[in-house]
Scaffold this active site. Structure first.
Site, PDB file in Angstrom:
ATOM      1  N   HIS A  90       0.813  -1.210   0.000  1.00 41.07           N
ATOM      2  CA  HIS A  90       0.000   0.000   0.000  1.00 41.07           C
ATOM      3  C   HIS A  90       0.851   1.267   0.000  1.00 41.07           C
ATOM      4  O   HIS A  90       0.369   2.366  -0.259  1.00 41.07           O
ATOM      5  CB  HIS A  90      -0.927  -0.015   1.233  1.00 41.07           C
ATOM      6  CG  HIS A  90      -2.250   0.653   1.019  1.00 41.07           C
ATOM      7  ND1 HIS A  90      -2.417   1.759   0.205  1.00 41.07           N
ATOM      8  CD2 HIS A  90      -3.487   0.367   1.517  1.00 41.07           C
ATOM      9  CE1 HIS A  90      -3.673   2.132   0.214  1.00 41.07           C
ATOM     10  NE2 HIS A  90      -4.361   1.300   0.998  1.00 41.07           N
ATOM     11  N   ASP A 145      -2.551   2.252  -4.250  1.00 38.23           N
ATOM     12  CA  ASP A 145      -3.737   2.147  -3.417  1.00 38.23           C
ATOM     13  C   ASP A 145      -4.657   1.052  -3.931  1.00 38.23           C
ATOM     14  O   ASP A 145      -4.376   0.400  -4.933  1.00 38.23           O
ATOM     15  CB  ASP A 145      -4.464   3.490  -3.370  1.00 38.23           C
ATOM     16  CG  ASP A 145      -3.526   4.592  -2.922  1.00 38.23           C
ATOM     17  OD1 ASP A 145      -2.681   4.315  -2.013  1.00 38.23           O
ATOM     18  OD2 ASP A 145      -3.579   5.694  -3.496  1.00 38.23           O
TER      19      ASP A 145
END
Ligand SMILES: Cc1cc2nc3c(=O)[nH]c(=O)nc-3n(C[C@H](O)[C@H](O)[C@H](O)COP(=O)(O)OP(=O)(O)OC[C@H]3O[C@@H](n4cnc5c(N)ncnc54)[C@H](O)[C@@H]3O)c2cc1C
Lengths: 459, 408
Positions: free
Chosen positions: B381, B385
């Site tokens: 992450h 995203d």
């Protein structure tokens, strides 16, 4: 180099001093009397010298059996000669220790030491007091004979072991109170020299630490030499004036007169007078408290040998002295009591290592016992020394040799084999294939081992 | 003359190797071919064999210390043989002369009764201590000896037994004891995997998303073409190969996923070095198919087969295990559906493949029997995203659902 001071020049002390010096320490040893301590001056060595004389005499009396004709009536003990042999040996051995001290650059100070602080000693020598500071200390002050509360040593009639070995003449009669190691050794010495010996022992057998059958072999031999033995007997009164002792045997009161009364009821650690209270070293009547490195509760103070109680033997003192010194020099060393031989220099000799049969039975329940008698051993017969036996105790699950007792000639030498077996934690199956030289007394050990496995050849 | 055993070079890129376990100690005798040490480098663990009969004269490299390939790790020679000056300075010179290349075998060390017995005999232990230990099934090699020269005494064995007994008498000990008995050392490959996986989780922000692809058409395509491909190219094409191809194509479209997070920088790659996790009996290795983007489906399938076979036979060189830009891990064979794969650092993504399942599914108004493939994508992450990751996974799904695209 951090200075280290050893208090006491007996087996524990001098060995500790030498060991520490060899580790590079600057060592000082303080001894109030003579180097060598009890062992050399009033214990092991002089008694063994007297025994050697007594045994030589005994052997010579047997000359005819070996085919030697002698005018036996002329064979006499020259007591002064016996004493001379003893003192010469002791002197030479003490000189030897002095030499070792010099060789290892150990400073020896004569005097009686006591602690002022845990880094300082007062050393008294006649009227002179010297203060000695050190980084570390090893206490090896030994032990002294215990006396009977109602019969203090007077040196004239009531005597201790040291006095008993330097009597002006061979006594005509001797009462020995205490049938332990020292008592039996003196009984052996003097009975062979013609003294009428009586032993009074509180326990129900001589040598209470050994198996009854082993002790009984000695008892029979002593009795053959005219020693009167009263076990389960307690002394009730001592009358120095008329040299009479009263003791109770089987509820019956006996009265006995003897030229000397030797009290050999044990030895007490020399814990008083050292100033231990001053520095807070923990101790009791039984001795100074130490850990497995022979270290007291005060970390820079060690103690070893008879002064810590436990097994009061010179070879244990040697070992403890070594451990104390090495640990004080930063080596991670602990004591090892895995196999401590116990030797009694009587005639016949007794020696043992590990458990007695009695101890083994109470610990293991079922055990195996192998025995072999010297009456069936060629070498013993040739030497006219066929009294006695070898007894081996084997734990049945793994066949571990857990005890060996020998009563007989040269038992104290033979026990070395048992000590090695026990130290090495050997099992009988390993020993079965071992070859003992023939003819030797050692064969009896091998046969006893075989017998424990049900394979004895000669019995 | 003593033979020098050196740290082997397992690939062009190998800079360092580590002895994870010495199976022998100085003074132990060895026969040619005996396993003397396990070494590891990157993700591979290998056994080093004795180059000749003799005894271990000296050990120069301790366990867990990394050394460059070519470093002498030990000498094997005749008992009491003196090492010459030449011998002992060889490591400094970095150019060992009498180098005997260590023989490497990745197979489990054979149960060489003689050699294991030998090492047992060299344990210093008293006869009675050995008997007691044997009767209690204690491994004498794990007992600390306090006797002379570290000899194990009866007291030492009894101490271990007493400890064992006191452990057993503690209430939760029943389970405890069972677990203890099964304790395995974390060494060699296990150690490498353990630390890499743990570091992976510690040093990145991992998130897993799932999606299922309808692979009914793909499976029928596979059935159609597999015999042809087998005949023509001698390659047995599998579902995995199609998935790999789908991933390669998707990675080219979603460059962010074909990347690595290194020193606070995101490195995007044009090439696709595809890592394919392969389970071994005692661990896991990830062979890398380099430049997968340049390969056709068949070429990719062939390369995957070769690399996996190499891995299973222990013939993977370290440079064939390095440099992957994305990894695929497949637990379908074990009946697993979805799972959370752990990133193979420094990569940004790893795709987990589950077991295909027959499900009833509406196609328009018709209920049909379809095969669905569960997919799990773990991604970092920090790099991207959820939405772009979902897009990437969606692309894979598309390729799998329109398999004809994979053949182009
Ligand atoms: C008759 C007899 C026979 C024995 N036979 C044997 C035998 O055959 N085999 C065997 O193993 N053991 C035998 N022992 C036991 C053995 O002698 C002792 O176990 C041994 O001597 C103990 O050694 P040690 O160094 O602890 O003490 P010791 O030998 O007692 O030495 C202690 C030394 O410290 C000195 N000292 C004490 N306090 C101070 C102080 N404050 N300042 C300075 N110096 C001090 C003493 O003068 C002494 O010299 C026998 C003992 C006796 C009495």
């Amino acid at each position: 180099m951090k200075p280290l001071v050893v208090i006491g020049g007996g087996p524990a002390g001098y060995v500790a001093a030498i060991t520490a010096a060899r580790q590079g320490k600057q060592v000082t040893l303080i001894e109030q009397k003579d180097l060598g301590g009890t062992c050399l001056n009033e214990g092991c060595m002089p008694t063994k010298s007297l025994l050697a004389s007594a045994e030589a005499y005994e052997k010579i009396k047997q000359a005819e059996q070996f085919g030697i004709n002698l005018p036996l009536e002329q064979v006499k003990i020259n007591w002064d000669g016996v004493q001379h042999h003893k003192t010469t040996i002791v002197k030479n051995l003490v000189k030897g220790i002095s030499y070792l001290m010099k060789k290892n650059s150990i400073k020896v100070i004569k005097g009686e030491a006591s602690f002022l602080t845990n880094h300082c000693l007062a050393v008294r020598n006649e009227n002179h007091v010297e203060e000695i500071e050190a980084e570390q200390f090893i206490i090896a002050a030994g032990s002294e004979p215990a006396s009977l509360p109602f019969a203090p040593f007077d040196g004239k009639w009531i005597i201790h072991s040291k006095q008993a070995m330097s009597l002006p003449a061979i006594p005509s009669s001797l009462l020995i109170v205490g049938g332990g190691v020292i008592g039996c050794e003196f009984a052996s010495i003097y009975s062979q020299m013609g003294t009428k010996v009586t032993i009074v022992e509180a326990a129900d057998q001589l040598l209470p630490g050994e198996d009854a059958d082993i002790a009984f072999t000695l008892q029979e031999e002593l009795e053959k030499k005219g020693v009167a033995i009263y076990t389960s007997s307690s002394l009730t009164e001592m009358q120095p004036k008329d040299k009479t002792a009263l003791f109770k045997h089987k509820e019956e009161l006996h009265e006995l007169q003897a030229e000397y009364a030797l009290i050999s009821i044990g030895r007490k650690p020399r814990v008083l007078g050292l100033g231990l209270e001053q520095v807070g070293v923990h101790f009791s009547k039984q001795g100074i408290d130490v850990n497995e490195h022979m270290q007291t509760n005060i970390p820079n103070i060690y103690a070893c040998g008879d002064v810590v109680g436990g097994i009061q033997l010179a070879h244990v003192a040697f070992h403890e002295g070594t451990v104390a010194a090495l640990h004080a020099c930063g080596k991670d060393k602990s004591v090892n009591y895995r196999a401590v031989p116990r030797c009694i220099y009587t005639h016949p000799e007794i020696a043992s290592v590990g458990m007695t049969e009695k101890q083994a039975r109470s610990e293991y329940g079922d055990i195996r016992v192998g025995e072999f008698s010297f009456t069936a051993n060629g070498k013993a017969m040739i030497a006219n020394e066929s009294v006695g036996k070898v007894k081996v105790i084997v734990e049945p699950q793994f066949n571990e040799i857990i005890g060996l007792s020998i009563v007989g000639s040269y038992a104290t030498e033979l026990i070395g084999q048992g000590t090695i077996m026990m130290h090495g934690e050997l099992t009988t199956d390993i020993m079965e294939d071992f070859i003992a030289a023939h003819p030797t007394l050692s064969e009896a050990i091998h046969e006893a081992l075989l017998q424990s496995a049900g394979q004895a050849v000669h019995s | 003359m003593a033979a020098e055993v050196v740290m082997p070079k397992l690939g062009m890129a190998m800079k360092e190797g580590t002895v994870s376990t010495w199976n022998k100690k100085v003074g132990d005798s060895v026969s040619k071919g005996d396993m003397i040490a396990s070494i590891n480098s990157e993700k591979i663990e290998m056994e080093i064999e004795a180059p000749q009969d003799g005894v271990i004269l000296d050990i120069l490299v301790q366990e867990d210390v990394g050394v460059p390939p070519g470093t002498i790790i030990c000498y094997v020679g005749k008992p009491n043989e003196q090492l010459t000056e030449q011998n002992s300075s060889a490591n400094e010179l970095q150019a060992p002369k009498n180098e005997v290349a260590a023989t490497i075998s990745l197979e489990e060390p054979p149960a060489n009764a003689a050699s294991s017995k030998k090492s047992k005999e060299t344990v210093l232990i008293s006869p009675i201590a050995r008997k007691i230990a044997e009767s209690e099934n204690l491994n004498v090699e794990t007992i600390k000896g306090t006797g002379p020269k570290g000899r194990i005494t009866k007291a030492d064995v009894e101490k271990v037994l007493a400890e064992r007994a006191s452990e057993a008498s503690r209430p939760p000990a029943e389970i405890d004891k069972a677990i203890k008995k099964e304790t395995l050392p974390v060494a060699g490959m296990r150690k490498v995997i353990a630390s890499r996986m743990h570091n992976s989780l510690l040093n990145s922000a991992q998130l897993t998303i799932n999606m299922k692809a309808d692979v009914t058409d793909l499976l029928s395509l596979q059935r159609e073409i597999k015999d042809l491909i087998q005949q023509r190219h001698k390659v047995k094409i599998s579902l995995t190969d199609f998935i790999a191809r789908a991933v390669v194509l998707s990675l080219q479209e979603h460059k962010q996923m074909n990347s690595a997070y290194i020193d606070n920088e995101i490195h995007l790659y044009n090439h696709v070095h595809l890592g394919m996790a392969v389970a071994l009996e005692n661990g896991l290795v990830v062979p890398v198919v380099q430049h997968a983007e340049k390969m056709s489906l068949v070429e990719l399938a062939a390369e995957i087969k070769t690399r996996a076979a190499d891995a299973r036979q222990g013939q993977l060189s370290t440079d064939r295990m390095q440099g992957s830009t994305f990894t695929i891990t497949n637990l379908g064979a074990y009946g697993v559906e979805y799972f959370t794969p752990v990133l193979n650092p420094p990569e940004t993504g790893i795709l987990g493949v589950g077991a295909t399942e027959d499900v009833p599914m509406y196609k328009g108004d018709n209920l049909q029997r379809r095969n669905v493939l569960p997919l799990s994508l773990t991604f970092d992450h920090r790099v991207l995203d959820g939405a772009p990751a979902a897009n990437f996974l969606g692309t894979i799904k598309q390729y799998l659902e329109q398999p004809i695209l994979l053949l182009l």
